[in-house]
Structures are given as structure tokens and as C-alpha cells.
Enzyme design. Structure first.
Site, PDB file in Angstrom:
ATOM      1  N   LYS A 152      -1.391   4.638   2.718  1.00 60.13           N
ATOM      2  CA  LYS A 152      -2.015   3.694   2.020  1.00 60.13           C
ATOM      3  C   LYS A 152      -2.396   2.648   3.503  1.00 60.13           C
ATOM      4  O   LYS A 152      -2.212   2.688   4.231  1.00 60.13           O
ATOM      5  CB  LYS A 152      -1.425   2.812   1.073  1.00 60.13           C
ATOM      6  CG  LYS A 152      -1.213   3.916  -0.201  1.00 60.13           C
ATOM      7  CD  LYS A 152      -2.449   4.318  -0.816  1.00 60.13           C
ATOM      8  CE  LYS A 152      -2.233   5.370  -1.803  1.00 60.13           C
ATOM      9  NZ  LYS A 152      -1.323   5.496  -2.834  1.00 60.13           N
TER      10      LYS A 152
HETATM   11  C1  LIG Z   1      -0.718   6.224  -4.016  1.00 59.08           C
HETATM   12  C2  LIG Z   1      -1.429   5.969  -5.512  1.00 59.08           C
HETATM   13  C3  LIG Z   1      -0.525   5.777  -6.426  1.00 59.08           C
HETATM   14  C4  LIG Z   1       0.916   5.478  -6.531  1.00 59.08           C
HETATM   15  O1  LIG Z   1       1.445   5.088  -5.298  1.00 59.08           O
HETATM   16  P1  LIG Z   1       2.915   5.288  -4.692  1.00 59.08           P
HETATM   17  O2  LIG Z   1       3.270   4.124  -3.986  1.00 59.08           O
HETATM   18  O3  LIG Z   1       2.886   6.475  -3.978  1.00 59.08           O
HETATM   19  O4  LIG Z   1       3.912   5.336  -6.109  1.00 59.08           O
HETATM   20  C5  LIG Z   1      -1.093   5.317  -7.839  1.00 59.08           C
HETATM   21  N1  LIG Z   1      -2.360   5.307  -8.014  1.00 59.08           N
HETATM   22  C6  LIG Z   1      -3.227   5.559  -7.033  1.00 59.08           C
HETATM   23  C7  LIG Z   1      -4.650   5.490  -7.268  1.00 59.08           C
HETATM   24  C8  LIG Z   1      -2.715   6.150  -5.857  1.00 59.08           C
HETATM   25  O5  LIG Z   1      -3.738   6.248  -4.845  1.00 59.08           O
END
Ligand SMILES: *Cc1c(COP(=O)(O)O)cnc(C)c1O
Length: 386
Positions: free
Chosen positions: A185
């Protein structure tokens, strides 16, 4: 085929200061939730323009707790996008809700708000918009509708830390938001996430749920001023963030706007450099009729397999031969075994999401990438697609 080193589609940017902070945390004797997490939370609240920011072990954990906080009854429906990561759907199910999906806008991959409005029934309790790739959903329209229908809005803001809608940061207004700090992210704490909410009762529920249902935090108990006694308010989880993770966040957050500026430059270059590649359908964030600051978490075109004479997976394999890494964000979750078998979803229900799911690939995009590396991506795409 290529002598160049492998270029991944994403890579975290960890500064020497961040590494030193993790080491200092380890040497401090306090590794789990404590002063660094507290400090990171207040920095996040200030950056996001929210009175609170509650850190947790992941965005998935955050969504799970927030959705449990809605006290869904069997049969209660939660509407979300058919183009999202499966965690969005899984947490609806884990919180006892029924996932109701809607198709997406072909230009932005964000959920189609007309379809949301049409999908509401008397069992609908909440809507989860996903700000895909960091481009905000039309929140004035969504909140206007949700308010009228008395529906909760939980924004899956996993892609949207630093994003803005009409000059306001995602997280600074509205009902509730959940952000992700997964390494792919826009900023990372290794694993991690955070929740912002304007609902004080929900904030208190999250406070309990993220640490065993205990009413106070451990470090307050075992610190000098603390008392070792505590009570259990509910059966909670172990969803807290460690100080080791927050140590990274303390140095990632001040760098975030710079990361986004760099991502935005690379996105602009991709638009220029790929403009005439007919077989790639580029996203079109300019098509939204409102002002939005795009966080460019992903640059994800959709392959037109007919024009290309090959499918997306073949393109991915061929790019790999050129040492170019790509990702798939996302295979539409309703096409997976579990959601077909248990919830009755079928191919054909969401044509845009399925077209995107079949053709989408995430191209390399991260702040420390070089223009030379980006040129390699484009050259490889041109070589493969001819
Ligand atoms: C990455 C992601 C999640 C989950 O995030 P984590 O921190 O890995 O649990 C949820 N929704 C979307 C759209 C994502 O891209």
C-alpha cells in the site's frame, strides 16, 4: 531473455531513519503496543483531520471490528463493490452479514452508485465503498443517499490514505474509514491498519475488540502509573498494532505526500507513454465530475485480449520473461469457489467487474522506481504486444 534485474510491481520505501526507529524500539524494552503506537495514532489523526485514529493489525482486522460494531442480524445486507480485495467481502461474512455486490464504473473501477441505490432493500444496513487505487468515490452523493435511507457507510480506504475528495482528506469526514498499511500500500508498517470514525460508540467497541475485550491498554496497566487489574467487557480479538510496526509508521507518514507526488508523476508518464497502445485500456480518473486528489496506489490498465491476440495471464508471463513484475488487483471475488458455492454468485452478474477481472494487471509503480525502469516496463509491453 532480459539481463536487467527483476522489477517488482510494488516495493516499500523504508528510510534509514525508519530502520533506526525500529532498532530503537527493540532496544527500548517495549516492543508491543505502547508509546510509539500512541504517537503514531495522534500523528495519523492530525494528518487525516480526524479526532481519533485507532491502529490495528491490518485493514482486514479493522473492517472486521467495525462491521461487528454494527451488530448485524442474520439476513442483514451490506452492499459493496464487485471489484475489490476479498477481505471486504470476507469481513462482511465474518461479522454475520450478507454480502450484496454491485457492478463498477468502467472508467474508474469504483462502485456504480446508481447500482448501489437500486440494490438497497429493507434488510440493507450498510454500504462499503472502496476508493479504488486511491480515487475517491463520489461521497457527497453516497452520503446524501445513505443519510436519507439511514444506512451506515464504512469506507474501505485501504488504497486511500492521502486521497482527497473535493479538497477534504478521506478520513476527515463522513461515518467510518479503514486504512491499510500492508507493504504494497502507499505507506506501510509491515502489516497494519487504522480506523477513523465519527461514531463514539463504535470507537469504544473497537477499543475493546482490538485487545481481548479488555477495558484498558496493557502498557497503561504495566507502566509505572498502571494497576495490574482489568475487566473483560466482551470476547475480543488480538488485533492490536505493535510499537515495532508503529516505529515504521512514524517515518512513513511524514513521507506519504512525497510518495504520492512521485506516484502521480509516474502515473502521468504511463498515460503519455502508453496512450497509443491500443490493446491496453487505461483507467480514466479524469472522467469523475468532482475534484479528487488521486493517491495512485495502483496503475492498472485492462488488457483487451481480442486486440492483443493473447489473454492477460499470457501477457503477465511474457512480461516476466522481460524481468517485469506485475500484479492482479483484483480477480473479482464473486468468481471464487466460496462466493459461488455459499452465496450463489455467478459469472454474468457483474459484467464490468468481470471484464476488468479478466483483463486487469497492475504495472510497476512505487516511489523509488526510476524513469529508466518505467521506460523498461513500457518497452517490454510494446515488445510483447507488438
Ligand atoms: C489491502 C486491502 C485490504 C486489506 O488490507 P490488509 O491491511 O492487508 O488487511 C482490504 N481492502 C482492500 C480494497 C485492499 O486493497
Amino acid at each position: 531473455m532480459s539481463d536487467e534485474p527483476f522489477l517488482p510491481f510494488a516495493k516499500p520505501s523504508i528510510s534509514p531513519e525508519a530502520i533506526a526507529e525500529v532498532v530503537a524500539c527493540l532496544e527500548s524494552g517495549w516492543i508491543t503496543t505502547g508509546p510509539r503506537t500512541k504517537k503514531f495514532e495522534s500523528m495519523l489523526a492530525e494528518y487525516l483531520g480526524s479526532s481519533v485514529a485507532q491502529c490495528c493489525s491490518s485493514a482486514t482486522a479493522g473492517l472486521h471490528m467495525v462491521l461487528l460494531g454494527l451488530d448485524l442480524k442474520p439476513g442483514d445486507e451490506v452492499i459493496t463493490s464487485s471489484m475489490t480485495f476479498v477481505a471486504t467481502l470476507n469481513t462482511i461474512v465474518l461479522a454475520g452479514g450478507k454480502p450484496v455486490l454491485v457492478d463498477v464504473d468502467p472508467a474508474t473501477y469504483n462502485l456504480d452508485l446508481a447500482a448501489v441505490e437500486a440494490a438497497v432493500t429493507e434488510r440493507t444496513r450498510a454500504i462499503i465503498p472502496v476508493h479504488f487505487a486511491g480515487l475517491s468515490v463520489d461521497l457527497d452523493r453516497l452520503y446524501g443517499f445513505a443519510l436519507k435511507k439511514e444506512l451506515r457507510v464504512i469506507e474501505d480506504a485501504a488504497h486511500a490514505i492521502g486521497s482527497e475528495y473535493k479538497g477534504r482528506k478521506i478520513g476527515s469526514f463522513g461515518d467510518t474509514q479503514v486504512f491499510s498499511f500492508h507493504p504494497n500500500k502507499n505507506m506501510t508498517t509491515g502489516e497494519g491498519g487504522c480506523i477513523t470514525t465519527r461514531d463514539e460508540a463504535l470507537r469504544r467497541r473497537v477499543e475493546q475488540l482490538r485487545f481481548h475485550g479488555i477495558d484498558r491498554e496493557a502498557w497503561a496497566r504495566f507502566g509505572k502509573q498502571g494497576s495490574p487489574h482489568y475487566d473483560i467487557a466482551t470476547a475480543g480479538f488480538k488485533y492490536n498494532m505493535m510499537d515495532m510496526q508503529a516505529a515504521l509508521g512514524l517515518h512513513q507518514l511524514p513521507a506519504l505526500d512525497g510518495f504520492i507526488a512521485r506516484r502521480t508523476e509516474f502515473a502521468k508518464r504511463y498515460f503519455e507513454l502508453l496512450d497509443d497502445v491500443d490493446a491496453l485500456i487505461l483507467p480514466n480518473p479524469q472522467s469523475v465530475p468532482y475534484d479528487a486528489l488521486h493517491a495512485w496506489h495502483l496503475f492498472a490498465p485492462v488488457l483487451d485480449a481480442e486486440k492483443a491476440g493473447m489473454d492477460r495471464d499470457t501477457l503477465i508471463a511474457k512480461l516476466k520473461e522481460h524481468n517485469i513484475g506485475t500484479g492482479i488487483h483484483y480477480r473479482a471475488p464473486h468468481l471464487s469457489d466460496y462466493y459461488e458455492n455459499e452465496w450463489g454468485f455467478r459469472r454474468g452478474m457483474f459484467p464490468q467487474a468481470e471484464r476488468i477481472s479478466d483483463g486487469i494487471l497492475s504495472l510497476p509503480l512505487f516511489p523509488t522506481m526510476t524513469e529508466g525502469e518505467q521506460d523498461r516496463v513500457v518497452a517490454a509491453i510494446r515488445a510483447v504486444l507488438g
